[in-house]
Motif scaffolding. Sequence first.
Motif: not given
Length: 330
Positions: A262-270, A276-294
């Motif tokens: 599992l991963g969490f990416r918080p970001e602030f960008f301006q 000036d214009a700013s934005v925040t972005a929050y990304t929650l990610t699940a990363n699953v390896s089904l095989t060695d390649n996929l």
Amino acid sequence: MKKIIFTALLAVSFIATAQEKEEKGTFTLSGTVDVYGTANFVDGAGTPGILIANPENANGFGLGSANTVFAYEKGKAGVVADLAFGPRADDANLAGAINQLYAYYKVSDQLTITAGQFNTFLGYEVISPAVNFNYTVSYLFNAGPFSHTGIKLNYEVSDDFSYMLALTNSHAISSADGNVGGEMQLGAQLGYKGQFLNFIYGGVDGSGITDNVFFDYTGGFDLSDSVFLGINAAYSNSSDADAGYQGAALYLQKTLSDSFALGFRPEFFQANGASDASVTAYTLTANVSLTDNLKLITDLRLDSSEDAAIEVFAGQKSVSAFTMAAVYSF
């Protein structure tokens, strides 16, 4: 006597075979294929951070890219031809289907000279979705350069310390444009134990403005055996253009098993400029390896901005989106 002659012939055969293998060099073939499905929770199509030429059209199922890397090395020299096709490649490539195309020469075990088109040394994320933990990309990634065309010198002082110097065209000049105005960039990198300080100065897009400066820090730390924290912070400015940007993103990743993280990416960008214009972005990610390649990469993302700075949703102050991608590597 016969045994001696046989042994001598066998030794000569081994030497000839070894020389033949050395003369042929080493060829490798690798690549990735990715597809995705995406949906947002507002009216209209589009997903922030989808790396395609028209992210405002992203809706339902879509294609990423088919990426094939051919590499050949013989002795001290080698060449890499990195070809990519598809919507993701169309957004990132500078030269048609070419993502990277360069030759290199190892002057010594420490010094390598590379010439051609190569992916940027700035930033935490890269073009290939197989290397990134998240599938959607950050605002910092979209704001900075994707690739450079020119020459660079990499010097490995030790296992811990390295530096790089580069002289390239302005990074937004494609092969179709050509560097007609002669705009150049100077680049440099200092690396120490997995932490990198990056610098670029020069032109960007052939517009005649050549005082663009980029500072970038990229690194990460193992907080424990199963927890990793990646960091990217960047600043860019041009006084002549009265424009630039600044921001930071964290990449917190927790490995739960050999096949799931599992991963969490918080970001602030301006974005800086006349206003000036700013934005925040929050990304929650699940990363699953089904095989060695996929592997399956699932992003649940929330972008917010009081300045209407959300990518592809200028009229929205908050946009959430769900994206699931299948990425196959070989």
